[in-house]
Design a protein around this motif. Sequence first.
Motif, PDB file in Angstrom:
ATOM      1  N   PRO A 139      21.785  35.740  21.836  1.00 57.35           N
ATOM      2  CA  PRO A 139      21.087  34.727  22.636  1.00 57.35           C
ATOM      3  C   PRO A 139      19.598  34.703  22.274  1.00 57.35           C
ATOM      4  O   PRO A 139      19.085  35.744  21.905  1.00 57.35           O
ATOM      5  N   GLN A 175      30.201  35.063  27.595  1.00 57.81           N
ATOM      6  CA  GLN A 175      29.087  35.661  28.316  1.00 57.81           C
ATOM      7  C   GLN A 175      29.242  35.490  29.826  1.00 57.81           C
ATOM      8  O   GLN A 175      28.898  36.382  30.596  1.00 57.81           O
ATOM      9  N   SER A 176      29.775  34.372  30.251  1.00 60.61           N
ATOM     10  CA  SER A 176      29.868  34.113  31.686  1.00 60.61           C
ATOM     11  C   SER A 176      30.868  35.037  32.365  1.00 60.61           C
ATOM     12  O   SER A 176      30.796  35.247  33.563  1.00 60.61           O
ATOM     13  N   GLY A 177      31.840  35.570  31.594  1.00 65.26           N
ATOM     14  CA  GLY A 177      32.867  36.410  32.202  1.00 65.26           C
ATOM     15  C   GLY A 177      33.825  35.632  33.082  1.00 65.26           C
ATOM     16  O   GLY A 177      34.584  36.209  33.848  1.00 65.26           O
ATOM     17  N   SER A 198      36.866  32.585  33.831  1.00 61.31           N
ATOM     18  CA  SER A 198      38.153  32.186  33.248  1.00 61.31           C
ATOM     19  C   SER A 198      38.426  30.751  33.649  1.00 61.31           C
ATOM     20  O   SER A 198      39.355  30.451  34.366  1.00 61.31           O
ATOM     21  N   TYR A 254      44.972  28.391  46.545  1.00 60.13           N
ATOM     22  CA  TYR A 254      44.459  27.034  46.747  1.00 60.13           C
ATOM     23  C   TYR A 254      45.563  26.075  47.191  1.00 60.13           C
ATOM     24  O   TYR A 254      45.302  24.932  47.517  1.00 60.13           O
ATOM     25  N   ASN A 293      51.559  34.966  42.371  1.00 61.72           N
ATOM     26  CA  ASN A 293      51.767  35.157  40.948  1.00 61.72           C
ATOM     27  C   ASN A 293      52.796  36.252  40.742  1.00 61.72           C
ATOM     28  O   ASN A 293      53.090  37.029  41.658  1.00 61.72           O
ATOM     29  N   GLU A 298      41.954  33.524  42.853  1.00 59.66           N
ATOM     30  CA  GLU A 298      41.749  32.377  43.724  1.00 59.66           C
ATOM     31  C   GLU A 298      40.924  32.758  44.943  1.00 59.66           C
ATOM     32  O   GLU A 298      41.396  33.446  45.851  1.00 59.66           O
ATOM     33  N   ASP A 299      39.693  32.254  44.975  1.00 59.82           N
ATOM     34  CA  ASP A 299      38.776  32.625  46.051  1.00 59.82           C
ATOM     35  C   ASP A 299      38.886  31.642  47.206  1.00 59.82           C
ATOM     36  O   ASP A 299      37.929  30.998  47.584  1.00 59.82           O
ATOM     37  N   TRP A 339      33.957  31.097  49.742  1.00 62.27           N
ATOM     38  CA  TRP A 339      35.032  31.433  48.805  1.00 62.27           C
ATOM     39  C   TRP A 339      35.619  32.774  49.176  1.00 62.27           C
ATOM     40  O   TRP A 339      35.134  33.808  48.734  1.00 62.27           O
ATOM     41  N   ASN A 367      40.122  39.244  37.410  1.00 63.69           N
ATOM     42  CA  ASN A 367      40.808  38.264  36.578  1.00 63.69           C
ATOM     43  C   ASN A 367      42.317  38.379  36.690  1.00 63.69           C
ATOM     44  O   ASN A 367      43.028  37.389  36.598  1.00 63.69           O
ATOM     45  N   PRO A 384      35.709  41.490  37.362  1.00 63.14           N
ATOM     46  CA  PRO A 384      35.609  40.446  38.395  1.00 63.14           C
ATOM     47  C   PRO A 384      35.554  39.069  37.768  1.00 63.14           C
ATOM     48  O   PRO A 384      34.982  38.912  36.688  1.00 63.14           O
ATOM     49  N   ILE A 385      36.158  38.109  38.438  1.00 63.20           N
ATOM     50  CA  ILE A 385      36.063  36.755  37.893  1.00 63.20           C
ATOM     51  C   ILE A 385      34.904  35.997  38.532  1.00 63.20           C
ATOM     52  O   ILE A 385      34.036  35.519  37.830  1.00 63.20           O
ATOM     53  N   TYR A 386      34.840  35.911  39.862  1.00 68.79           N
ATOM     54  CA  TYR A 386      33.722  35.201  40.489  1.00 68.79           C
ATOM     55  C   TYR A 386      32.928  36.111  41.419  1.00 68.79           C
ATOM     56  O   TYR A 386      31.712  36.163  41.361  1.00 68.79           O
ATOM     57  N   GLY A 433      29.619  37.934  35.703  1.00 67.96           N
ATOM     58  CA  GLY A 433      28.482  37.376  34.975  1.00 67.96           C
ATOM     59  C   GLY A 433      27.839  38.412  34.070  1.00 67.96           C
ATOM     60  O   GLY A 433      28.356  39.503  33.866  1.00 67.96           O
ATOM     61  N   VAL A 434      26.678  38.035  33.556  1.00 68.62           N
ATOM     62  CA  VAL A 434      26.013  38.879  32.566  1.00 68.62           C
ATOM     63  C   VAL A 434      25.175  39.943  33.279  1.00 68.62           C
ATOM     64  O   VAL A 434      24.426  39.637  34.186  1.00 68.62           O
ATOM     65  N   ASN A 460      18.320  40.676  27.413  1.00 67.27           N
ATOM     66  CA  ASN A 460      18.989  39.540  26.793  1.00 67.27           C
ATOM     67  C   ASN A 460      20.426  39.925  26.459  1.00 67.27           C
ATOM     68  O   ASN A 460      20.666  40.933  25.801  1.00 67.27           O
ATOM     69  N   GLY A 461      21.352  39.152  26.981  1.00 66.31           N
ATOM     70  CA  GLY A 461      22.742  39.369  26.615  1.00 66.31           C
ATOM     71  C   GLY A 461      23.402  40.538  27.328  1.00 66.31           C
ATOM     72  O   GLY A 461      24.527  40.894  27.015  1.00 66.31           O
TER      73      GLY A 461
END
Lengths: 461, 1051
Positions: free
Chosen positions: A241, A253-255, A257, B262, B274, B292-293, B424, B450, B457-459, B518-519, B571-572
């Motif tokens: 980046p 990067q966002s992780g 799906s 949902y 699932n 699914e949140d 959520w 996920n 974690p997804i969200y 997230g990052v 960064n990253g």
Amino acid sequence: DDQFDNLNTDPKNPQEVSADFLFTSSTQALGDQMASPNVNLNIFRFISQYWTATTYLDEPNYNLVNRGIPSNQWAILYQNVLLDLENAKTNVQEGLVVSEGALSQEDIDARIAQINVLQALTWQVLIDTFGDVPYETALQGADNPLPAYSDAETIYEDLINTLIDADDALANGDGFSSSDVIYGGDMTNWRKFSNSLLLRLAMRISDSNPALSQDAANTAIDNGVFTSNSDNALIYYESSPPNTNPLWEDLVQSGRSDYVTANTIVDKLNDLNDPRRTYYFDDNVSTGYIGGIYGASNSYSSYTHVGEVFLDPAHEGILLDYAEVEFYLAEAAQRGYASASDAETHYNNAITASITYWGGSDSDANTYIAQSDVAYDSANWKESIGTQFWIAMYDNPYQGWSVWRKFDAPAFNLPEDTGNPVPLRYTYPVTEQNLNPTNYNAAAAAIGGDTQQTALFWDVN
Amino acid sequence: QESEITGTVTDNNNLPLPGVNVVIKNTSTGTQTDFDGNYSITAQQGDILVFSYVGLKTTEYTVSNNTTIDVVLEADSSELDEVVITALGIKREKKSLGYATQEVDGSAVSDVPTTNFANALSGKVAGLRINPSGTMGGSTNTVIRGNSSLTGNNQALYVIDGTPIDNSNNNTSTQMSGGGGYDYGNAATDINPEDIESINVLKGAAATALYGARASNGVIIIETKKGKKNTDIGVTISSTLMATSVNKKTLPIYQKEYGAGYGPYYDSDDGYFNLADIDGDGIPDKTTPFTEDASFGAAFDGQPIYQWNSIYPQLDTYQQATPWEAAENDPNTIWEGGTTAINSVALSGGTDKSTYRMSFTNFLQDGNLPNSEIKRNTLKFSGSHEFTDKLEVSSNISYTKTDGKGRYGTGYDSNNIMQQFRQWWQVNVDIEEQKQAYLATGENITWNPNGPSNLSPIYSDNPYWTFYENFETDTRNRYFGNVNLNYELNDIFSVLGRFTFDTYDELREERNNVGSAGVSGYSRYNNRTSEYNYDIILNVNKDLSDDLNLDGNLGWNLRRNGYSSILASTNGGLAIPGLYALTNTISPLEAPDEYDATKMLYGVYARASLGFLDTYYLEGTLRRDKSSTLPTDNNVFYYPSVSTSILLSNIVDTDWLSFAKLRANYAEVGNDTDPYRLVNTYNVSLPFNSSGNASNPSTLNNPDLKPERSKNYELGLEANFLNNRLGFDVSYYNNRTEDQITPVPTSDATGYSARILNAGTIENKGIEVLFRANPIKTKDFSWDLSVNWSRNRSEVVELTEGIENLELASLQGGVSINAAPGEAYGAIRGSDYVYNSEGRKIVGDNGYYLISDTNNEIIGNIQPDWIGGVQNSLSYKNISMSFLIDVQQGGDIFSLDTWYGFATGLYDRTVGTNELGNPIRNAVTGGTDSGGIILPGVTEGGAENTTRASFNTYANPYGYARDANKGHIYDASYVKLREVSLTYNFTEKALEKTFITNASISLIGRNLWIIHKNIPYSDPEAGLSSGNIQGYQSGAYPSFREIGASLRLNF
């Protein structure tokens, strides 16, 4: 007063930069917008039905307003691409360039021609998104705060002339080199790029203005278009980046799906035993390639993911490639344009170019083309070209959408959740309704209504 | 020798006064006069009799050998002679002022202390609107008489002991528009309430004109406590401890009937679960849809389901199914008890030539979420010394160090736990189990991975992971104060030289550990803000004749503001988990963001006030400013003010009227702008493929700017009756600000999204009423009542030509906050329903409401209709009690929380039965067993709607998928019991044998009771941050009750 003046001069940001800085920046901004899968910026990969969403269904169901997608497409192309290019043009003329010594007139003209090529590409994207857009009156800042819209077809003609003129300028001078992140200053490639773009414009209007289409296409072909994948106009992203391919940002990067491949393309490629499946798709589902139901809620784990090659931060972005050119040549030949002959050869070349670009071999391509479902069918040439062209544009999804609009092939699915029809254009940005209402209303009336189902001027058959 | 003393008490009109207290000094022996003003009391020679009556001067008589003492009580002229501090620290007799001011005693903000002292002003000052944003240590919006600037700063200016205090909110613009981040508060929180002696609120332009450009939003003048001359050293110790607890009425109410999902979209036959082999037997098991949140899944039936706790090998519950049922501990159980402790000690005293006061205050707040606290230490010194009869030097210096940790994440961001709890969420998830999972493993064991094969974690993260791993820290060192030199040239002239300074350094560090959604990353932001003022003021005060007094100033001011900041981030992602350093970055660092600006303003000003017969007053001021932020040929601006007051009570001589004043004024104020708005500069970013990279900014600057100008007039009447036991103060004002310097959005086709222009006129007009009464006043019991009420009407009169709307913020959910001509400032735009000619909502063929095509409909406004407060103070002997009721009527809020939350089905409103008695979440069948709801409304044909809308997925009619934004606009009205205090003052007798001279103990409470509100599930005051973007809730925090006690000792 001097002291007061000095205080109001920003010590951290320059009031002047060379044209090179702006040229690079706008090229990157253009590449980013064309490649990005971010649902806040565009829906190209949805609208072309290559991908679909797992959970958040507004965008694959063509809800453009919720996230202001038309506004973002509009703002990025006008501000981050066209304005910076226009500004670069001025700076070239004023000698604000990275250069040892003053530029010759030929070198100035060559640089301006490079800028014109990128601008022409951007204008075409804008027109193919919206229809009529502000053109002559645009990019004038305070001098014209309420830009009027120009007729899309007229702009096309102007762009065609600009590109015809660009060929000589690109041939005779040296252009941007180190700041040219596409070809590194190789002017031979720039000529081919310019002519290939001219060919794209020409073929887009083959139904609406056959005469101009034919003239322009012949000029383009005679002046020389792409002849191999090594000519492709690509953006070479970096591996870290901030200069990565936006695909990586949203996929890796966002992780998150958010995306699976869509059944529209997966089913088609399965039917055709397409060798590109290994590259386009991941083999995460043990039972084969299964595309998510387009526009429905899809469990991320149950459906085929995007292929691994797209997860590389340095994955190239595509502005225009050889396969696309060969499809245009196939169409031109089919329509009997003088400079192109033998539609089937061009068609086969196009498919082969696409398969080998993604990593397949010539023999993979030959085997594939030998199938009766793939082989060129001149009686149903729109179906043949449309389908294969669309498959080949998987990583240039904006063109994928245009191909579908132009050839009305292949058949797309209606999004499961709402059944909304595939948009033929974006609606104009809400900001235009608010900030430029008189001109907006005139434009909406001129194109036949500001709806997603208003066909563009070239989308006539 | 004791004798019976008798007499009559009259006023100076010779009328008898009933109910006058007559007490023998230093005893509790006393009586009252009867209806005819007569009294009788037994006293000894040498005793001192004290006669007191509200509104009259307390008078003492020593008993001699006379047994008859008739007393005339003079009117207490303290009201007339009251001196207040006005602009630039100039002391003025209140009666001579031609503009509205309202004083607040220091105790009003220190008796029931708060983190941000501005919050303690809520409901106490007419025309002052206070909006706390609701998080621990968060910012507070402080606006006097409405927003006068379209897009600029509208916050009142704070001036402490003559030192202007920076009150910027340095939160990111992302934070302020709901995109996530922390609310670091605004800098006025550094003001220590324990040091405040008095507050005077200057509301209109005439009152503030001498401050120049910056005071167009009104000024809150604070005088701090000082030592007194000729007093021995005195020590004051005060200690306050408060316990805070969440107000459940401001939290979601969760449904307990349906779990994760949902809708029926998943692998199992019924579509709700699932399938994956969790227990290792090779057969697919039913699992929750982990990603699914939302809570639109299967009805709870107790069947065994493999839930989040079954897929983490680290947990005891690994590979175990648990019954499908609602969680025992919903997210509302996450709130802990918090505490606030404030301890301070002050030393003060003085000699005949000097005074001093030194204080230290320690403030410690422990938040209501784990790992959150704010510490603040304040050291303050005030001193003065007369070097000669003519030369006095005084100085005030404050040092404050604030340390924050674990401030609450805000807005639409995974670090705001309220995002998952309000928008959520799966109601089958037990928050206590999430806590134990984090505490047992120290890992981000989230309910929202996920999937079984990818546990990241997804969200949403585990909230306890957020608390303990992704917390911020910040620290701010602040110094402010002044040095004053006052030289009396003669009886008429004096000169004041003053230097004031206010500087602070701030460090903010934000963390996201490896393993978060997230990052991962670490960022640090350093910023340095400073303001220096140099003032020289010549003061004149001369009686021109017996009846005519001239009072005036001539001044010179130089102000220099500096701002510099740097923001650097990894960064990253982070290479090594848990190491928060810039070197610990996966990709090479990007260049930090830098900002550096200085602004200078040079002003000269004059003020003259004439007083005639102590009754008629006329005042004029003129100021000239020159600003570095405007074009050099247009950077000088002048502005005048004129005000007058007439003491009617000196003209009309009646018994019942104690005091009356009529006032009127007109003022103009100019204003400059921020630095760097004249010439465009490029944004340079890191090279791409080794090639330099720069682009045009999105805003086009303007070299032809001229100063802003606001024009203000005000009328007021103030009167006290019945010996000052009843009083009111009414003001009407009109403030029009023209030529506002503001970024005006423009068609992006111009190449820019906004232009800086002198554009727009906004008008604020309103009425302020202050009413005071002292209904009961006896020797032992008294009751004071104070009511304030104000109503401000703002109207955006016009924007520049061609601009029909100015968008202040575009917010998630498709709504925006706007300034639209003809509307009050702060119109909320979004999608609305479609209505028929009778105003009824139209329902489409599918049973759902039709929604407007665009998001341009005006669906609300952030401005309230009126605000007010009622303060009651009661005292009986040594016990006093006071309580404050704070009211806001009207104003709108858009809730992103219900916008998403009604779709994700976590609220109680998303379950229940329809008119057939069937659960609304059942499928729509067309039979008597049908679920779904019939929305009230009419069809396009005009018939009453009978089509049933399905309610069995997230795409139900209440949530974002199918509803209009309008459906999530709520009325922000409230009535709150804001403050209560009960104080016991120890008697002198009780303290006689101790070294203590004064002592009191109080029970105090804040935000105890929301008596009334109209928004469900949240506090109508909760918001994002201070600033112009109000009326929007996203992941809103609840409000907290504070109950505690304080002790004050003097010795």
